[in-house]
Design a protein around this motif. Sequence first.
Motif, mmCIF file in Angstrom:
data_model
loop_
_atom_site.group_PDB
_atom_site.id
_atom_site.type_symbol
_atom_site.label_atom_id
_atom_site.label_comp_id
_atom_site.label_asym_id
_atom_site.label_seq_id
_atom_site.Cartn_x
_atom_site.Cartn_y
_atom_site.Cartn_z
ATOM 1 N N GLN A 162 -11.339 -1.095 -9.739
ATOM 2 C CA GLN A 162 -11.207 0.188 -10.424
ATOM 3 C C GLN A 162 -10.389 1.220 -9.634
ATOM 4 O OE1 GLN A 162 -15.195 1.471 -11.405
ATOM 5 N NE2 GLN A 162 -15.698 -0.481 -12.356
ATOM 6 N N ILE A 163 -10.067 0.900 -8.379
ATOM 7 C CA ILE A 163 -9.282 1.836 -7.575
ATOM 8 C C ILE A 163 -7.841 1.859 -8.073
ATOM 9 C CG2 ILE A 163 -8.367 2.313 -5.270
ATOM 10 C CD1 ILE A 163 -10.906 1.095 -4.113
ATOM 11 N N LYS A 164 -7.339 3.039 -8.326
ATOM 12 C CA LYS A 164 -5.960 3.196 -8.796
ATOM 13 C C LYS A 164 -5.244 4.238 -7.943
ATOM 14 C CE LYS A 164 -6.449 1.829 -13.648
ATOM 15 N NZ LYS A 164 -7.716 1.153 -13.480
ATOM 16 N N VAL A 165 -3.984 3.965 -7.672
ATOM 17 C CA VAL A 165 -3.152 4.893 -6.921
ATOM 18 C C VAL A 165 -1.905 5.184 -7.750
ATOM 19 C CG1 VAL A 165 -1.708 5.181 -4.879
ATOM 20 C CG2 VAL A 165 -3.971 4.201 -4.650
ATOM 21 N N THR A 166 -1.700 6.445 -8.036
ATOM 22 C CA THR A 166 -0.527 6.886 -8.777
ATOM 23 C C THR A 166 0.225 7.925 -7.944
ATOM 24 O OG1 THR A 166 -1.743 8.680 -9.860
ATOM 25 C CG2 THR A 166 -1.755 6.530 -10.951
ATOM 26 N N LYS A 167 1.227 8.491 -8.537
ATOM 27 C CA LYS A 167 2.031 9.516 -7.863
ATOM 28 C C LYS A 167 1.164 10.672 -7.384
ATOM 29 C CE LYS A 167 6.037 12.488 -8.782
ATOM 30 N NZ LYS A 167 7.080 12.844 -9.779
ATOM 31 N N GLU A 168 0.137 11.009 -8.161
ATOM 32 C CA GLU A 168 -0.735 12.140 -7.823
ATOM 33 C C GLU A 168 -1.600 11.868 -6.604
ATOM 34 O OE1 GLU A 168 -0.292 10.975 -10.903
ATOM 35 O OE2 GLU A 168 0.963 12.644 -11.560
ATOM 36 N N ASN A 169 -1.817 10.598 -6.271
ATOM 37 C CA ASN A 169 -2.684 10.249 -5.150
ATOM 38 C C ASN A 169 -1.942 10.076 -3.826
ATOM 39 O OD1 ASN A 169 -3.896 8.350 -7.689
ATOM 40 N ND2 ASN A 169 -5.302 9.780 -6.708
ATOM 41 N N ARG A 170 -0.642 10.239 -3.841
ATOM 42 C CA ARG A 170 0.138 9.901 -2.655
ATOM 43 C C ARG A 170 0.841 11.131 -2.070
ATOM 44 N NH1 ARG A 170 3.700 4.786 -4.050
ATOM 45 N NH2 ARG A 170 3.761 4.672 -1.774
ATOM 46 N N ILE A 171 1.218 11.007 -0.806
ATOM 47 C CA ILE A 171 1.988 12.045 -0.138
ATOM 48 C C ILE A 171 3.467 11.709 -0.364
ATOM 49 C CG2 ILE A 171 2.345 13.294 2.021
ATOM 50 C CD1 ILE A 171 -0.544 13.286 1.097
ATOM 51 N N GLU A 172 4.110 12.384 -1.289
ATOM 52 C CA GLU A 172 5.415 11.947 -1.777
ATOM 53 C C GLU A 172 6.518 11.990 -0.735
ATOM 54 O OE1 GLU A 172 6.813 12.989 -5.673
ATOM 55 O OE2 GLU A 172 4.855 13.775 -6.197
ATOM 56 N N HIS A 173 6.453 12.927 0.196
ATOM 57 C CA HIS A 173 7.571 13.069 1.122
ATOM 58 C C HIS A 173 7.581 12.002 2.215
ATOM 59 C CE1 HIS A 173 4.447 15.097 3.560
ATOM 60 N NE2 HIS A 173 5.191 14.738 4.572
ATOM 61 N N LEU A 174 6.584 11.102 2.190
ATOM 62 C CA LEU A 174 6.459 10.114 3.269
ATOM 63 C C LEU A 174 7.703 9.249 3.416
ATOM 64 C CD1 LEU A 174 2.812 8.824 2.830
ATOM 65 C CD2 LEU A 174 3.701 10.338 4.572
ATOM 66 N N ASN A 175 8.077 8.604 2.320
ATOM 67 C CA ASN A 175 9.194 7.671 2.373
ATOM 68 C C ASN A 175 9.913 7.680 1.029
ATOM 69 O OD1 ASN A 175 10.983 5.565 2.642
ATOM 70 N ND2 ASN A 175 9.486 4.122 3.487
ATOM 71 N N PRO A 176 11.092 8.235 0.964
ATOM 72 C CA PRO A 176 11.797 8.340 -0.309
ATOM 73 C C PRO A 176 12.136 6.992 -0.933
ATOM 74 C CG PRO A 176 13.241 8.924 1.526
ATOM 75 C CD PRO A 176 11.862 8.822 2.074
ATOM 76 N N LYS A 177 12.085 5.915 -0.141
ATOM 77 C CA LYS A 177 12.372 4.585 -0.682
ATOM 78 C C LYS A 177 11.191 4.025 -1.477
ATOM 79 C CE LYS A 177 15.546 3.360 3.069
ATOM 80 N NZ LYS A 177 15.844 2.397 4.173
#
Length: 282
Positions: free
Chosen positions: A105-120
Amino acid sequence: MKKDTSVKRWLKNNYFIILGVIGTIYFIVVTFLFIQAYYDSLNLSSLIDTKAFAEYGSHLAGIGAILAFFFAFATFLKVESANRKKDFETTFFNMLTHFDSIIAQIKVTKENRIEHLNPKNNFEKEYAGRSALNVLLADYLAFARELINIDELGDDDLETEELRIPYRWRQVYNHNLESLPHYFRYYYTLVKFIMTSDKRIDRSLYANLLQAKMSSSEMGLIFYNTFYNSKISQQRGAKEFQTWLNDPDINLFENIDAKSVLSTADLKAKCPKIKFKFEQNK
């Protein structure tokens, strides 16, 4: 310590044989003493001496009654032990199944991440289950290795890497409050169930079964949450849990990959009793 454990296990598994050997030895000793007592006056009258044979029979009957009691008691203990093990295994495997459902049930989307970490990185993609946990660890390791950025320049807590590790873990953790706390609590409950079980249960066996289900990324997440989450360290049982993770007899962390932590030196400092397999395979 392991030698003592193996001896106790052997005694536990062979107490019926031990009782049988004791009974046989007693029978031989009593028979020998009986013959020895009447040897000097061994004649026809002594051979049919009913009193002597009655005494001999009383000895055997007495030990027979004692052995019967111990056999009955040993049988009861064996049945009770088997039932206890069965109950433990039923609960344990049910817990493992539920643990799998929590992970799924664990989900990771854009909202759960630190976006500036790695642009790739593909931030538009959604991850679920163990793939989500793998992504979260990769994000954290990249984030923790970053130098202080402009937004963090005024924060004295980030002057050294040692201080950045818990700070940035809290950020990743706070981005995933709907999934990570539940995951960590249930893992703690599983480990506690194993470690506080009846001493006659082979804890290392079930710890190995639990460890076999864990990815190295999960172990990395558990390591940082256990040792670098101030909210966790203040909870009841936190120190006990750290002790369990550092227990060389169950080795919950022995399969962790060196790439799943920022520093293997830090990992070994926190868990000095564990013989990590990545060290043995060098």
